[in-house]
Design an enzyme around this catalytic site. Structure first.
Site, PDB file in Angstrom:
ATOM      1  N   ASP A 343      22.367  70.121  16.102  1.00  0.00           N
ATOM      2  CA  ASP A 343      22.944  69.220  15.109  1.00  0.00           C
ATOM      3  C   ASP A 343      23.335  70.048  13.891  1.00  0.00           C
ATOM      4  O   ASP A 343      22.969  71.226  13.776  1.00  0.00           O
ATOM      5  CB  ASP A 343      21.949  68.115  14.727  1.00  0.00           C
ATOM      6  CG  ASP A 343      22.647  66.865  14.202  1.00  0.00           C
ATOM      7  OD1 ASP A 343      22.766  65.885  14.954  1.00  0.00           O
ATOM      8  OD2 ASP A 343      23.094  66.889  13.037  1.00  0.00           O
ATOM      9  N   VAL A 401      28.807  61.248  16.524  1.00  0.00           N
ATOM     10  CA  VAL A 401      29.245  59.920  16.098  1.00  0.00           C
ATOM     11  C   VAL A 401      30.471  59.449  16.886  1.00  0.00           C
ATOM     12  O   VAL A 401      31.324  60.248  17.264  1.00  0.00           O
ATOM     13  CB  VAL A 401      29.521  59.922  14.574  1.00  0.00           C
ATOM     14  CG1 VAL A 401      30.694  60.827  14.230  1.00  0.00           C
ATOM     15  CG2 VAL A 401      29.763  58.520  14.049  1.00  0.00           C
ATOM     16  N   GLU A 402      30.544  58.136  17.144  1.00  0.00           N
ATOM     17  CA  GLU A 402      31.598  57.544  17.992  1.00  0.00           C
ATOM     18  C   GLU A 402      32.913  57.454  17.207  1.00  0.00           C
ATOM     19  O   GLU A 402      33.352  56.372  16.799  1.00  0.00           O
ATOM     20  CB  GLU A 402      31.126  56.159  18.483  1.00  0.00           C
ATOM     21  CG  GLU A 402      32.029  55.506  19.497  1.00  0.00           C
ATOM     22  CD  GLU A 402      31.899  56.036  20.923  1.00  0.00           C
ATOM     23  OE1 GLU A 402      32.493  55.431  21.818  1.00  0.00           O
ATOM     24  OE2 GLU A 402      31.224  57.067  21.151  1.00  0.00           O
ATOM     25  N   SER A 429      31.017  55.544  24.531  1.00  0.00           N
ATOM     26  CA  SER A 429      31.019  54.216  25.150  1.00  0.00           C
ATOM     27  C   SER A 429      32.401  53.581  25.147  1.00  0.00           C
ATOM     28  O   SER A 429      32.642  52.624  25.874  1.00  0.00           O
ATOM     29  CB  SER A 429      30.027  53.290  24.431  1.00  0.00           C
ATOM     30  OG  SER A 429      30.310  53.246  23.053  1.00  0.00           O
ATOM     31  N   HIS A 450      28.188  58.525  30.029  1.00  0.00           N
ATOM     32  CA  HIS A 450      27.828  57.412  29.148  1.00  0.00           C
ATOM     33  C   HIS A 450      26.405  56.941  29.435  1.00  0.00           C
ATOM     34  O   HIS A 450      26.138  56.312  30.451  1.00  0.00           O
ATOM     35  CB  HIS A 450      28.833  56.268  29.336  1.00  0.00           C
ATOM     36  CG  HIS A 450      28.527  55.059  28.505  1.00  0.00           C
ATOM     37  ND1 HIS A 450      28.943  53.794  28.858  1.00  0.00           N
ATOM     38  CD2 HIS A 450      27.844  54.913  27.337  1.00  0.00           C
ATOM     39  CE1 HIS A 450      28.529  52.932  27.948  1.00  0.00           C
ATOM     40  NE2 HIS A 450      27.857  53.589  27.022  1.00  0.00           N
ATOM     41  N   ASN A 453      21.594  52.559  25.808  1.00  0.00           N
ATOM     42  CA  ASN A 453      20.507  52.592  24.834  1.00  0.00           C
ATOM     43  C   ASN A 453      19.512  51.455  25.098  1.00  0.00           C
ATOM     44  O   ASN A 453      19.949  50.331  25.329  1.00  0.00           O
ATOM     45  CB  ASN A 453      21.115  52.452  23.427  1.00  0.00           C
ATOM     46  CG  ASN A 453      20.316  53.194  22.383  1.00  0.00           C
ATOM     47  OD1 ASN A 453      19.372  53.903  22.707  1.00  0.00           O
ATOM     48  ND2 ASN A 453      20.677  53.022  21.137  1.00  0.00           N
ATOM     49  N   ASN A 500      31.425  48.346  29.713  1.00  0.00           N
ATOM     50  CA  ASN A 500      31.904  47.677  28.501  1.00  0.00           C
ATOM     51  C   ASN A 500      33.191  46.900  28.752  1.00  0.00           C
ATOM     52  O   ASN A 500      33.443  45.876  28.113  1.00  0.00           O
ATOM     53  CB  ASN A 500      32.104  48.687  27.376  1.00  0.00           C
ATOM     54  CG  ASN A 500      30.797  49.029  26.692  1.00  0.00           C
ATOM     55  OD1 ASN A 500      29.895  48.206  26.626  1.00  0.00           O
ATOM     56  ND2 ASN A 500      30.676  50.247  26.192  1.00  0.00           N
ATOM     57  N   TYR A 660      21.942  47.436  36.431  1.00  0.00           N
ATOM     58  CA  TYR A 660      21.240  48.505  35.718  1.00  0.00           C
ATOM     59  C   TYR A 660      21.771  48.753  34.309  1.00  0.00           C
ATOM     60  O   TYR A 660      21.043  49.235  33.449  1.00  0.00           O
ATOM     61  CB  TYR A 660      21.323  49.809  36.517  1.00  0.00           C
ATOM     62  CG  TYR A 660      20.431  49.862  37.736  1.00  0.00           C
ATOM     63  CD1 TYR A 660      19.411  48.939  37.936  1.00  0.00           C
ATOM     64  CD2 TYR A 660      20.596  50.848  38.705  1.00  0.00           C
ATOM     65  CE1 TYR A 660      18.599  48.990  39.046  1.00  0.00           C
ATOM     66  CE2 TYR A 660      19.780  50.917  39.827  1.00  0.00           C
ATOM     67  CZ  TYR A 660      18.786  49.989  39.990  1.00  0.00           C
ATOM     68  OH  TYR A 660      17.967  50.053  41.093  1.00  0.00           O
TER      69      TYR A 660
END
Length: 716
Positions: A343, A401-402, A429, A450, A453, A500, A660
């Protein structure tokens, strides 16, 4: 040799003790039709040999018997009741024949003795396990009950209360726990197993052990005082229903069968089991749960094949620490693959390490790990602020970050620090893999990975194939996900990928109800209690985060404007614009506090109702069937579109992704099993009633053709 077949061999040992060895051609022993027929023939040969004084059952594999061959179930259970009853009675005649042999018998148990394997050992007079043994009757997890005498013999061996717990939960039991309740008579080291079983038989032949008394106990009614029996079964029914609920009938049926059979001898008790077994085998729930088991095997089989093409992953890296990065690091390290957690900020690294340590501490607290193992796993996680630390990584998972520009920048940087053949994956995602690949010099080594969470709890990983991703890249990431203990499904790139993409039409249906005055708490109640979701759409949005939901919804609207485009403000917008982000800031559709155990507790909040009333007017009641139809039809049709477009390769993979990844109710089996159970023609007719609501409710031409031909998505 007394008897030999492809699955069973019988030979005579010293002291006239016969040894029956289960030795199927594959990696494990199963009770398929062939093995049952072989066991029947083997027992006939044993009965005809007057020299035999005792019999020991063994296995040539690492396990004893893993159970029945579940691949036979769907075809078998589709037969008429009379055919199914005949099969059950014939199978039980074999087990009775084993139990009735005119000399003492013993089972030498190693590894798994599950289902039919457990029912086999229950027929013998003695049971010796080694330290690797795991014993259990998992049938209720498949929507049925034991069918080879398990509900009859187990209560007579370990007592009704213990048997009720074993059968209704379907859990495997370790050898030590089986010993405590008397399911096995001794636990020994693996190398001493067969000798210990043979010695016990010698003692029985020498009349040092009363094998006939043990056998008679199994053939007779349970010796339970009437009042104690009534209390046991009444308590069990309450406890089991509280856990299983109305959607899973098998555990309650097991309690009822054990209760009814408790006052009967073996023959009558088995008849009670047979009838209950047949009734459950015919249910949609059994079909769905067996389907999930078979789909899981299919998906894991594909992942295993991918392992042959895969590049070996000995070292990994995750870019971006925090909760998600820490979860990925924990999962990799705990399954044996060392990982660098990189990071740009020390506090993020601290947060990631704390997340891993917290998860490991919970394992230790529950007795599933030790402080020594925890230390070893933590030593497998290397935190770093420097890119140089990732240079030896075989796979790098980007989890920053997305945001497409930030991800693209990080991916471009990574290529300069890793080897030429290192694989790079993005944990995104919503962002297109093909778009992110444009920032890379070697897009063939790039794909999506992907995670869901919380990472440690959610079994699914979507592996997203971009247009340039090589087969080796996909295979390697699939193999790495499997090594991490996850179930990977490969999907092709599109907005939202698979999970999604099919989730947001469901939310769109929910938004539509709220726009007409629907009560979100009432909708949640219907979708949880009646349809069977673990949480309804409002609660799920609060858990996901309404900021995340708002962003993802915009991505989906841009990707599929014809069906998912928005013409005005919806309920997600209302919550987001009023800074109600869900659990993360304590208020969304619901308001959240912390309960006495430190868990989030939700309550209905008048403020959210007020905001929705201002936007959409007074509350209006909807029928439960209407709520289910308006939320589920869009999800179902979008799932079918994903199959038709090749986003997902098969109904099995789609259904496992839903179960799942989203918690689709297992007793319904997934969208395609649900469609087959409902009948595609019936679904098309239902969807047509709602087609005026827009493109999300309009079925595809291929669905109409399938419906017209009375077709189905599964062949069994």
């Amino acid at each position: 040799m007394i008897y030999q077949s492809p699955t069973i061999q019988v030979e005579l040992l010293e002291d006239n003790i016969a040894k029956l060895c289960f030795n199927a051609p594959g990696s494990v022993n199963k009770f398929d039709r062939e093995t049952l027929a072989s066991l029947d023939a083997a027992l006939d040969s044993i009965k005809q040999d007057s020299n035999i004084k005792a019999l020991v059952l063994t296995s040539s594999k690492d396990t004893f018997i893993v159970g029945a061959d579940i691949t036979e179930f769907l075809g078998l259970f589709a037969q008429d009741d009379a055919v199914l009853l005949s099969w059950v009675e014939q199978a039980n005649a074999v087990f009775n024949k084993l139990e009735d042999l005119p000399f003492p018998t013993a089972s030498a148990i190693k590894g798994f003795a599950l289902g039919g394997g457990c029912e086999t050992i229950l027929t013998t007079d003695f049971r010796i396990a080694d330290t690797t043994a795991k014993i259990g009757l998992p049938e209720t997890k498949l929507g049925i009950i034991p069918g080879f005498g398990g509900t009859v013999r187990l209560p007579r061996v370990i007592g009704a209360d213990n048997a009720l717990e074993w059968i209704t939960t379907g859990k495997d039991q370790r050898a030590e726990d089986a010993l405590k309740v008397g399911a096995v008579d001794a636990v020994v080291a693996p190398q001493a197993l067969e000798a210990a079983a043979i010695q016990m038989l010698k003692d029985a032949v020498a009349e040092k052990l009363d094998w006939q008394a043990r056998r008679n106990r199994k053939l007779s009614a349970l010796t339970l005082p009437k009042l104690e029996a009534m209390m046991s079964f009444t308590t069990a029914k309450g406890m089991v229903f509280a856990v299983a609920g109305k959607h899973y009938p098998a555990p309650m049926a097991a309690v009822s069968v054990i209760e009814q059979a408790s006052t009967k001898g073996r023959a009558e008790a088995l008849q009670i089991e047979h009838q209950a077994f047949i009734k459950l085998a015919k249910t949609d729930v059994a079909k769905a749960l067996i389907g999930i088991f078979l789909n899981d095997q299919f998906v894991k089989g594909k992942a295993k094949k991918a392992g042959k093409l895969a590049k070996e992953v000995n070292n990994a890296a995750v870019l971006g620490a925090g909760i998600m990065g820490g979860g990925i690091a924990y999962q990799s390290a705990s399954k044996g693959t060392p990982i660098v957690m990189k990071d740009i900020a020390q506090p993020a690294l601290d947060l990631g390490l704390n997340e891993a340590a917290k998860l490991l501490s919970a394992q230790v607290a529950r007795g599933r790990s030790t402080p020594e193992k925890m230390a070893k796993v933590l030593n497998n996680i290397t935190p770093s602020l420097d890119y140089a630390a990732i240079k030896h990584s075989d796979v790098v998972v980007e989890a920053v970050v997305e945001h497409p520009k930030i991800k693209a920048q990080v991916l471009a940087e990574v290529e300069g620090y890793v080897s030429e053949d290192a694989i790079i994956a993005s944990n995104t995602s919503t962002i297109s893999i093909n778009l992110l690949a444009k920032s890379m010099k070697k897009p063939e080594r790039f794909c999506g990975m992907h995670f869901f969470n919380p990472v440690h709890k959610m079994p699914l990983v979507e592996v997203i194939r971009g247009e340039h991703s090589s087969e080796e890249t996909i295979a390697s990431v699939v193999a790495y996900a499997s090594k991490m203990g996850k179930t990977p499904i490969v999907v092709n790139d599109c907005p939202g990928f698979f999970v999604n993409r099919v989730l947001f039409p469901y939310f769109a249906g929910f938004n539509g109800l709220l726009a007409e005055g629907g009560d979100f708490a009432a909708i949640d109640k219907v979708m949880e209690k009646q349809f069977g979701w673990p949480m309804g759409p409002a609660y799920l949005l609060d858990v996901v985060g309404l900021d995340t939901g708002h962003h993802a919804q915009a991505v989906m609207a841009e990707g599929f404007p014809d069906r998912m485009g928005k013409s005005g403000t919806d309920a997600i917008d209302v919550m987001f614009e009023n800074k109600r982000l869900g659990q993360k800031n304590g208020k969304g559709f619901y308001v959240y506090s912390v309960d006495s155990r430190g868990k989030p507790k939700k309550d209905v909040d008048p403020t959210s109702y007020g905001l929705l009333k201002d936007a959409f007017g007074e509350l209006k009641a909807f029928e439960a069937d209407d709520i289910i139809a308006r939320t589920m039809i869009p999800m179902i049709i979008e799932t079918v579109r994903c199959l038709e477009e090749g986003i997902v390769a098969s109904p099995a993979e789609a259904d496992m992704g839903l179960v799942y990844g989203l918690g689709f109710p297992p007793f319904r089996g997934g969208v395609f099993r649900y469609l087959d159970t409902m009948g595609v023609a019936n679904f098309v007719a239902l969807a047509d009633k709602y087609a005026h609501l827009g493109g999300l409710y309009q079925v595809t031409d291929a669905m109409r053709t399938l419906a017209a031909n009375n077709g189905s998505y599964y062949q069994a």
